[in-house]
Design a protein around this motif. Structure first.
Motif, PDB file in Angstrom:
ATOM      1  N   ALA A  12      52.921  34.678  42.447  1.00 40.95           N
ATOM      2  CA  ALA A  12      53.024  33.999  41.147  1.00 40.95           C
ATOM      3  C   ALA A  12      51.668  33.996  40.468  1.00 40.95           C
ATOM      4  CB  ALA A  12      53.528  32.567  41.331  1.00 40.95           C
ATOM      5  N   VAL A  13      51.692  34.134  39.132  1.00 31.98           N
ATOM      6  CA  VAL A  13      50.470  34.073  38.326  1.00 31.98           C
ATOM      7  C   VAL A  13      50.719  33.097  37.190  1.00 31.98           C
ATOM      8  CG1 VAL A  13      48.798  35.346  36.941  1.00 31.98           C
ATOM      9  CG2 VAL A  13      49.956  36.489  38.848  1.00 31.98           C
ATOM     10  N   GLU A  14      49.861  32.071  37.088  1.00 29.94           N
ATOM     11  CA  GLU A  14      50.037  31.074  36.037  1.00 29.94           C
ATOM     12  C   GLU A  14      48.673  30.631  35.534  1.00 29.94           C
ATOM     13  OE1 GLU A  14      52.065  26.668  35.311  1.00 29.94           O
ATOM     14  OE2 GLU A  14      52.524  27.822  37.119  1.00 29.94           O
ATOM     15  N   ASN A  15      48.366  30.980  34.259  1.00 37.35           N
ATOM     16  CA  ASN A  15      47.070  30.665  33.666  1.00 37.35           C
ATOM     17  C   ASN A  15      45.949  31.163  34.568  1.00 37.35           C
ATOM     18  OD1 ASN A  15      48.322  29.417  31.465  1.00 37.35           O
ATOM     19  ND2 ASN A  15      48.523  27.485  32.594  1.00 37.35           N
ATOM     20  N   PHE A  20      49.380  34.462  46.317  1.00 36.26           N
ATOM     21  CA  PHE A  20      49.615  35.802  46.847  1.00 36.26           C
ATOM     22  C   PHE A  20      49.714  35.763  48.366  1.00 36.26           C
ATOM     23  CE2 PHE A  20      45.143  35.016  46.110  1.00 36.26           C
ATOM     24  CZ  PHE A  20      44.522  35.399  47.281  1.00 36.26           C
ATOM     25  N   ASP A  21      50.421  36.736  48.919  1.00 42.14           N
ATOM     26  CA  ASP A  21      50.523  36.899  50.366  1.00 42.14           C
ATOM     27  C   ASP A  21      49.567  38.003  50.802  1.00 42.14           C
ATOM     28  OD1 ASP A  21      52.503  34.969  50.682  1.00 42.14           O
ATOM     29  OD2 ASP A  21      54.127  36.408  50.310  1.00 42.14           O
ATOM     30  N   VAL A  22      48.847  37.755  51.887  1.00 41.32           N
ATOM     31  CA  VAL A  22      47.935  38.746  52.445  1.00 41.32           C
ATOM     32  C   VAL A  22      48.460  39.167  53.813  1.00 41.32           C
ATOM     33  CG1 VAL A  22      45.561  39.246  53.136  1.00 41.32           C
ATOM     34  CG2 VAL A  22      46.005  37.637  51.268  1.00 41.32           C
ATOM     35  N   SER A  23      48.509  40.467  54.047  1.00 39.26           N
ATOM     36  CA  SER A  23      48.998  40.956  55.342  1.00 39.26           C
ATOM     37  C   SER A  23      48.154  42.127  55.821  1.00 39.26           C
ATOM     38  CB  SER A  23      50.467  41.376  55.238  1.00 39.26           C
ATOM     39  OG  SER A  23      50.620  42.435  54.316  1.00 39.26           O
ATOM     40  N   LYS A  68      41.864  41.285  36.699  1.00 38.94           N
ATOM     41  CA  LYS A  68      41.530  42.083  35.520  1.00 38.94           C
ATOM     42  C   LYS A  68      42.659  43.047  35.163  1.00 38.94           C
ATOM     43  CE  LYS A  68      36.509  42.019  36.248  1.00 38.94           C
ATOM     44  NZ  LYS A  68      35.309  42.846  36.536  1.00 38.94           N
ATOM     45  N   GLY A  69      43.450  43.408  36.165  1.00 37.31           N
ATOM     46  CA  GLY A  69      44.573  44.310  35.921  1.00 37.31           C
ATOM     47  C   GLY A  69      45.848  43.594  35.511  1.00 37.31           C
ATOM     48  N   GLU A  70      45.747  42.265  35.244  1.00 32.82           N
ATOM     49  CA  GLU A  70      46.903  41.457  34.834  1.00 32.82           C
ATOM     50  C   GLU A  70      48.091  41.680  35.774  1.00 32.82           C
ATOM     51  OE1 GLU A  70      47.658  42.386  30.766  1.00 32.82           O
ATOM     52  OE2 GLU A  70      45.745  41.543  30.069  1.00 32.82           O
ATOM     53  N   PRO A  71      47.946  41.288  37.034  1.00 31.11           N
ATOM     54  CA  PRO A  71      48.997  41.535  38.034  1.00 31.11           C
ATOM     55  C   PRO A  71      50.274  40.752  37.728  1.00 31.11           C
ATOM     56  CG  PRO A  71      47.370  40.014  38.891  1.00 31.11           C
ATOM     57  CD  PRO A  71      46.823  40.520  37.590  1.00 31.11           C
ATOM     58  N   LYS A  72      51.392  41.301  38.177  1.00 29.46           N
ATOM     59  CA  LYS A  72      52.713  40.692  38.003  1.00 29.46           C
ATOM     60  C   LYS A  72      53.297  40.357  39.373  1.00 29.46           C
ATOM     61  CE  LYS A  72      52.832  41.476  33.477  1.00 29.46           C
ATOM     62  NZ  LYS A  72      51.487  42.064  33.343  1.00 29.46           N
ATOM     63  N   PRO A  73      54.151  39.335  39.442  1.00 26.92           N
ATOM     64  CA  PRO A  73      54.812  39.006  40.707  1.00 26.92           C
ATOM     65  C   PRO A  73      55.505  40.227  41.309  1.00 26.92           C
ATOM     66  CG  PRO A  73      55.194  37.264  39.122  1.00 26.92           C
ATOM     67  CD  PRO A  73      54.521  38.382  38.368  1.00 26.92           C
ATOM     68  N   GLY A  74      55.327  40.413  42.597  1.00 24.59           N
ATOM     69  CA  GLY A  74      55.895  41.561  43.290  1.00 24.59           C
ATOM     70  C   GLY A  74      54.938  42.728  43.410  1.00 24.59           C
ATOM     71  N   GLN A  75      53.887  42.727  42.623  1.00 18.84           N
ATOM     72  CA  GLN A  75      52.913  43.821  42.667  1.00 18.84           C
ATOM     73  C   GLN A  75      52.112  43.756  43.970  1.00 18.84           C
ATOM     74  OE1 GLN A  75      50.419  44.044  39.195  1.00 18.84           O
ATOM     75  NE2 GLN A  75      48.908  45.370  40.181  1.00 18.84           N
ATOM     76  N   VAL A  76      51.832  44.920  44.543  1.00 20.42           N
ATOM     77  CA  VAL A  76      51.068  45.005  45.783  1.00 20.42           C
ATOM     78  C   VAL A  76      49.703  45.629  45.490  1.00 20.42           C
ATOM     79  CG1 VAL A  76      50.957  45.945  48.118  1.00 20.42           C
ATOM     80  CG2 VAL A  76      53.162  45.217  47.167  1.00 20.42           C
ATOM     81  N   VAL A  77      48.663  44.946  45.904  1.00 17.64           N
ATOM     82  CA  VAL A  77      47.298  45.435  45.742  1.00 17.64           C
ATOM     83  C   VAL A  77      46.759  45.814  47.114  1.00 17.64           C
ATOM     84  CG1 VAL A  77      44.952  44.845  45.019  1.00 17.64           C
ATOM     85  CG2 VAL A  77      46.922  43.956  43.734  1.00 17.64           C
TER      86      VAL A  77
END
Length: 240
Positions: A12-15, A20-23, A68-77
């Protein structure tokens, strides 16, 4: 250096807050980060969260880069994490910053003393917005006080690029020297060589938000020139 690949999945991203989950191969943990307060919260507490807690400065850099890349829910970095990496402090720039790649492992250390008898390289660069032109110059002082000068001018560029090229052109001219002391007024170049290039090298020169590192090809060439050598970096105050 103990490096590992981390997969960060945005929940989730809010303001200015992000969850995020880290694995990695050892397990996973959920992290809540509030950017304004620069605070992390971890759940559950396990071996992975313990590593992240002890390396929060590095995690902060990764997440701020990802934002900076404006991540969205579900996106994997995907990112590289180096445990207990020796990041530079402001005071370190008053000393000699050594990158020793002569052995099996890269060693990064800070010393108040310079290496005796070392070949010295002095570089500088400048970019003029008015003419959209760049220029660099350097002086090489060899072990037996031999002096060589070099310079170059080209159209385009930027302040960061021309400082990077000044160091590259100097190191290219002293390939036979295993130990070189580099004087530059560019903290951008010093931080790149002593810090970020160690992560970029392991992550195919990708940033945490998926974009290629700026000047990636130039950094790679500079990185190759440092292989198997001791680079001793000394920051000089600009215009001093």
């Amino acid at each position: 250096m103990d490096s590992r690949i981390l997969n960060i999945t945005i929940v989730a991203v809010e303001n200015s807050s992000i969850t995020f989950d880290v694995s990695d191969a050892s397990g996973n943990t959920r992290v809540h980060y509030r950017q304004v307060e620069n605070l992390f919260a971890f759940e559950p507490h396990n071996s992975l969260s313990a590593v992240l807690i002890n390396n929060q400065f590095q995690l902060q850099k990764v997440i701020r880069s990802a934002l900076k890349g404006e991540p969205k829910p579900g996106q994997v970095v995907r990112c590289v994490f180096i445990r207990d990496f020796p990041f530079l402090s402001g005071n370190d720039f008053n000393h000699f910053i050594q990158i020793d790649r002569r052995g099996d492992q890269t060693e990064i250390r800070v010393s108040s003393d310079e290496t005796p008898g070392i070949c010295k390289l002095y570089t500088d660069g400048s970019y003029a917005h008015e003419t959209n032109r760049s220029a660099y110059a350097g002086i090489i002082m060899g072990r037996e006080n031999a002096v060589e000068r070099f310079d170059g001018v080209f159209a385009g560029g930027s302040s960061g690029l021309v400082e990077l090229l000044a160091v590259y052109e100097g190191l290219k001219r002293v390939r036979g020297e295993q130990s070189v002391q580099v004087h530059t007024d560019s903290r951008f170049v010093i931080r790149g060589l002593a810090q970020w290039i160690n992560f970029w090298r392991l992550n195919d020169y990708q940033m945490a938000y998926g974009r290629k590192v700026r000047y990636a090809s130039h950094w790679q060439k500079l990185d190759n020139l440092g292989e198997g050598r001791l680079l001793e970096l000394k920051w000089i105050k600009a215009h001093s």
